[in-house]
Design an enzyme around this catalytic site. Structure first.
Site, PDB file in Angstrom:
ATOM      1  N   SER A   6      59.025  48.558   8.823  1.00  0.00           N
ATOM      2  CA  SER A   6      58.347  48.299   9.945  1.00  0.00           C
ATOM      3  C   SER A   6      59.381  47.408  10.763  1.00  0.00           C
ATOM      4  O   SER A   6      59.228  46.133  10.085  1.00  0.00           O
ATOM      5  CB  SER A   6      57.021  48.281   9.988  1.00  0.00           C
ATOM      6  OG  SER A   6      56.750  47.160   8.961  1.00  0.00           O
ATOM      7  N   GLU A   8      58.937  44.708  14.264  1.00  0.00           N
ATOM      8  CA  GLU A   8      57.893  43.776  14.870  1.00  0.00           C
ATOM      9  C   GLU A   8      58.605  43.524  15.988  1.00  0.00           C
ATOM     10  O   GLU A   8      59.746  42.747  16.143  1.00  0.00           O
ATOM     11  CB  GLU A   8      57.188  42.914  14.254  1.00  0.00           C
ATOM     12  CG  GLU A   8      56.242  42.165  15.240  1.00  0.00           C
ATOM     13  CD  GLU A   8      55.463  41.359  14.519  1.00  0.00           C
ATOM     14  OE1 GLU A   8      54.886  41.363  13.510  1.00  0.00           O
ATOM     15  OE2 GLU A   8      55.146  40.025  15.085  1.00  0.00           O
ATOM     16  N   ASP A  99      44.232  33.904  17.706  1.00  0.00           N
ATOM     17  CA  ASP A  99      44.002  32.924  17.904  1.00  0.00           C
ATOM     18  C   ASP A  99      43.252  32.717  19.359  1.00  0.00           C
ATOM     19  O   ASP A  99      43.945  33.009  20.206  1.00  0.00           O
ATOM     20  CB  ASP A  99      45.373  31.657  17.995  1.00  0.00           C
ATOM     21  CG  ASP A  99      45.961  32.131  16.662  1.00  0.00           C
ATOM     22  OD1 ASP A  99      45.082  31.480  15.627  1.00  0.00           O
ATOM     23  OD2 ASP A  99      47.299  32.450  16.712  1.00  0.00           O
ATOM     24  N   PHE A 202      58.983  28.144  14.758  1.00  0.00           N
ATOM     25  CA  PHE A 202      57.959  28.944  14.534  1.00  0.00           C
ATOM     26  C   PHE A 202      57.089  28.528  13.175  1.00  0.00           C
ATOM     27  O   PHE A 202      55.989  28.983  13.118  1.00  0.00           O
ATOM     28  CB  PHE A 202      58.662  30.378  14.062  1.00  0.00           C
ATOM     29  CG  PHE A 202      59.225  31.056  15.248  1.00  0.00           C
ATOM     30  CD1 PHE A 202      58.977  30.874  16.561  1.00  0.00           C
ATOM     31  CD2 PHE A 202      60.182  32.050  15.152  1.00  0.00           C
ATOM     32  CE1 PHE A 202      59.422  31.438  17.484  1.00  0.00           C
ATOM     33  CE2 PHE A 202      60.733  32.974  16.253  1.00  0.00           C
ATOM     34  CZ  PHE A 202      60.263  32.305  17.785  1.00  0.00           C
ATOM     35  N   HIS A 252      58.628  44.453   6.280  1.00  0.00           N
ATOM     36  CA  HIS A 252      58.294  44.381   7.696  1.00  0.00           C
ATOM     37  C   HIS A 252      59.231  43.176   8.399  1.00  0.00           C
ATOM     38  O   HIS A 252      59.606  42.183   7.631  1.00  0.00           O
ATOM     39  CB  HIS A 252      56.899  43.899   7.871  1.00  0.00           C
ATOM     40  CG  HIS A 252      56.508  43.676   9.115  1.00  0.00           C
ATOM     41  ND1 HIS A 252      55.881  44.799   9.929  1.00  0.00           N
ATOM     42  CD2 HIS A 252      56.263  42.484  10.167  1.00  0.00           C
ATOM     43  CE1 HIS A 252      55.598  44.227  11.224  1.00  0.00           C
ATOM     44  NE2 HIS A 252      55.789  42.853  11.498  1.00  0.00           N
TER      45      HIS A 252
HETATM   46  P1  FAD Z   1      41.830  36.215   9.356  1.00  0.00           P
HETATM   47  O1  FAD Z   1      42.273  37.210   8.297  1.00  0.00           O
HETATM   48  O2  FAD Z   1      40.604  36.160   9.973  1.00  0.00           O
HETATM   49  O3  FAD Z   1      42.481  34.739   9.055  1.00  0.00           O
HETATM   50  C1  FAD Z   1      43.233  34.576   7.931  1.00  0.00           C
HETATM   51  C2  FAD Z   1      42.742  33.528   6.964  1.00  0.00           C
HETATM   52  O4  FAD Z   1      42.611  32.304   7.922  1.00  0.00           O
HETATM   53  C3  FAD Z   1      40.942  33.723   6.604  1.00  0.00           C
HETATM   54  O5  FAD Z   1      40.894  33.277   5.454  1.00  0.00           O
HETATM   55  C4  FAD Z   1      40.115  33.147   7.700  1.00  0.00           C
HETATM   56  O6  FAD Z   1      38.986  32.613   7.320  1.00  0.00           O
HETATM   57  C5  FAD Z   1      41.191  31.926   8.154  1.00  0.00           C
HETATM   58  N1  FAD Z   1      41.180  31.713   9.823  1.00  0.00           N
HETATM   59  C6  FAD Z   1      41.885  32.132  10.550  1.00  0.00           C
HETATM   60  N2  FAD Z   1      41.345  31.600  11.791  1.00  0.00           N
HETATM   61  C7  FAD Z   1      40.225  30.872  11.536  1.00  0.00           C
HETATM   62  C8  FAD Z   1      39.742  30.383  12.451  1.00  0.00           C
HETATM   63  N3  FAD Z   1      39.375  30.150  13.663  1.00  0.00           N
HETATM   64  N4  FAD Z   1      38.471  29.524  11.670  1.00  0.00           N
HETATM   65  C9  FAD Z   1      38.419  29.732  10.344  1.00  0.00           C
HETATM   66  N5  FAD Z   1      38.882  30.293   9.562  1.00  0.00           N
HETATM   67  C10 FAD Z   1      40.153  31.095  10.161  1.00  0.00           C
HETATM   68  N6  FAD Z   1      48.763  36.858  16.802  1.00  0.00           N
HETATM   69  C11 FAD Z   1      48.596  37.388  18.034  1.00  0.00           C
HETATM   70  O7  FAD Z   1      48.135  36.892  18.946  1.00  0.00           O
HETATM   71  N7  FAD Z   1      49.299  38.740  18.392  1.00  0.00           N
HETATM   72  C12 FAD Z   1      49.862  39.573  17.375  1.00  0.00           C
HETATM   73  O8  FAD Z   1      50.476  40.516  17.460  1.00  0.00           O
HETATM   74  C13 FAD Z   1      50.039  39.050  16.036  1.00  0.00           C
HETATM   75  N8  FAD Z   1      50.857  39.705  14.817  1.00  0.00           N
HETATM   76  C14 FAD Z   1      50.941  39.159  13.739  1.00  0.00           C
HETATM   77  C15 FAD Z   1      51.464  40.061  12.875  1.00  0.00           C
HETATM   78  C16 FAD Z   1      51.427  39.540  11.564  1.00  0.00           C
HETATM   79  C17 FAD Z   1      52.253  40.535  10.415  1.00  0.00           C
HETATM   80  C18 FAD Z   1      51.052  38.151  11.322  1.00  0.00           C
HETATM   81  C19 FAD Z   1      51.031  37.754   9.794  1.00  0.00           C
HETATM   82  C20 FAD Z   1      50.298  37.530  12.086  1.00  0.00           C
HETATM   83  C21 FAD Z   1      50.178  38.101  13.492  1.00  0.00           C
HETATM   84  N9  FAD Z   1      49.742  37.352  14.351  1.00  0.00           N
HETATM   85  C22 FAD Z   1      49.567  37.708  15.896  1.00  0.00           C
HETATM   86  C23 FAD Z   1      48.754  35.824  14.234  1.00  0.00           C
HETATM   87  C24 FAD Z   1      47.571  36.159  13.774  1.00  0.00           C
HETATM   88  O9  FAD Z   1      46.711  36.451  14.849  1.00  0.00           O
HETATM   89  C25 FAD Z   1      46.924  34.554  13.540  1.00  0.00           C
HETATM   90  O10 FAD Z   1      47.371  34.068  12.354  1.00  0.00           O
HETATM   91  C26 FAD Z   1      45.283  34.352  13.433  1.00  0.00           C
HETATM   92  O11 FAD Z   1      45.292  32.887  13.280  1.00  0.00           O
HETATM   93  C27 FAD Z   1      44.866  34.951  12.130  1.00  0.00           C
HETATM   94  O12 FAD Z   1      44.464  36.252  12.386  1.00  0.00           O
HETATM   95  P2  FAD Z   1      44.227  37.131  10.791  1.00  0.00           P
HETATM   96  O13 FAD Z   1      43.975  38.574  11.477  1.00  0.00           O
HETATM   97  O14 FAD Z   1      45.163  36.889   9.915  1.00  0.00           O
HETATM   98  O15 FAD Z   1      42.679  36.395  11.005  1.00  0.00           O
END
Ligand code: FAD
Length: 277
Positions: A6, A8, A99, A202, A252
């Site tokens: 994949s 990105e 975020d 990054f 990826h």
């Molecule tokens: P979660 O699974 O909820 O977070 C991962 C862990 O961190 C969990 O244990 C959670 O409890 C903890 N955590 C995270 N944030 C918080 C918080 N605010 N408070 C408390 N605990 C927290 N970001 C974008 O904006 N756009 C994108 O397109 C994008 N693509 C991505 C693609 C990949 C492959 C990856 C790895 C990251 C990407 N991100 C992107 C970044 C991602 O949105 C951030 O890392 C975000 O902070 C966490 O998202 P998550 O879905 O992993 O959240």
């Protein structure tokens, strides 16, 4: 062995999407899917939607994975994005917390709720994110692993990692995931290096480490883009080969929209994985 890749990419800044669409088309010809990032700000969100619509118009909807971030986003706007994507033939999504902007609404809030909503709406394939070195905001590695399991148990098909350069670090994380009862694939995320400065920026932002051997390999090449490019491709392919030898069937690639580099890396990976059979 056939390796699924994949790619990105992020939505273009340019109002004319033709170059972006052509790039995605060429990546889709080599990879399993092209993953389009989602901007959490209002303008970022609009760019993501415009990019997805352009890809749908070009007949590439089925080849695309649409990222969506949940936190701080109005539910109606996320639902509209999902609806447009699904109607345009997009079936694959990456469900993320994101975020959150400081004062946004939090109606989907987390990636578990978003994963369920996507599957209920008709998505066929949902991925989620994970962090071999830990997410900077996670309360503990154990809590983070529980959260990852909950995302996968909600119906996601796989977790895609933040980029890393230390294979042992990835393997340790994959082992811990298995011990925690996770049976779905943990797909390694690889970042071809553009420059040491960009890489460190990054890495600092997302809590990833840059091993000393990588610094040493790229140091002093700031004014030699050709050599830097060749070494970047070689380094990424070599990491990919080691991951494939460890049983990874899917990778990826964070392309940073450098299509030519991504295509070279992918072709080399496909070539060497055929040789390895
Ligand atoms: P979660 O699974 O909820 O977070 C991962 C862990 O961190 C969990 O244990 C959670 O409890 C903890 N955590 C995270 N944030 C918080 C918080 N605010 N408070 C408390 N605990 C927290 N970001 C974008 O904006 N756009 C994108 O397109 C994008 N693509 C991505 C693609 C990949 C492959 C990856 C790895 C990251 C990407 N991100 C992107 C970044 C991602 O949105 C951030 O890392 C975000 O902070 C966490 O998202 P998550 O879905 O992993 O959240």
């Amino acid at each position: 062995m056939s390796i699924q890749i994949s790619f990105e990419v992020f939505p273009p800044n340019s109002p004319d999407p033709s170059e972006f669409v052509a790039s995605v088309g060429s990546l889709a010809a080599v990879g399993e899917t092209v993953s389009v990032t989602y901007g959490a700000s209002g303008s970022g969100r609009a760019r993501s939607l415009t990019a997805i619509e352009a890809l749908i118009d070009a007949g590439l909807g089925a080849r695309v994975t649409a990222h969506i971030t949940a936190a701080g986003q109005p539910r109606a706007e996320i639902d509209q994005f999902i609806d447009i994507a699904l109607r345009g033939g997009v079936r694959k999504f990456l469900a993320l917390r994101g975020d959150a902007p400081a004062a946004g609404p939090d109606e989907y809030g987390d990636p578990i709720t978003l994963t369920r909503a996507l599957l209920d709406a008709g998505a066929e394939d949902v991925s989620v994110a994970c962090y071999p070195e830990g997410h900077p905001k996670a309360p503990s590695p154990e809590a983070e692993m529980d959260d990852l399991k909950a995302k996968l148990d909600a119906g996601a098909s796989r977790a895609i990692t933040q980029f890393f350069f230390d294979i042992d670090l990835y393997l340790g994380f994959r082992d811990r995931a298995e011990s925690a009862g996770i049976t779905k694939p943990i797909v390694p995320g690889l970042l071809p290096i553009r420059s040491l400065e960009t890489l460190h920026r990054f890495a600092a932002r997302c809590g990833a480490s840059v091993p000393q051997w990588l610094d040493a390999r790229f140091a002093g090449l700031e004014d030699d883009p050709e050599t830097q490019h060749a070494l970047s491709v070689a380094t990424t392919v070599s990491l990919a080969e080691r991951l494939i030898a460890e049983g990874c069937e899917r990778l990826h690639l964070y392309t940073l929209n450098r299509t030519r580099d991504a295509l070279t890396v992918a072709r080399a990976i496909h070539h060497s994985s055929k040789e390895a059979v």
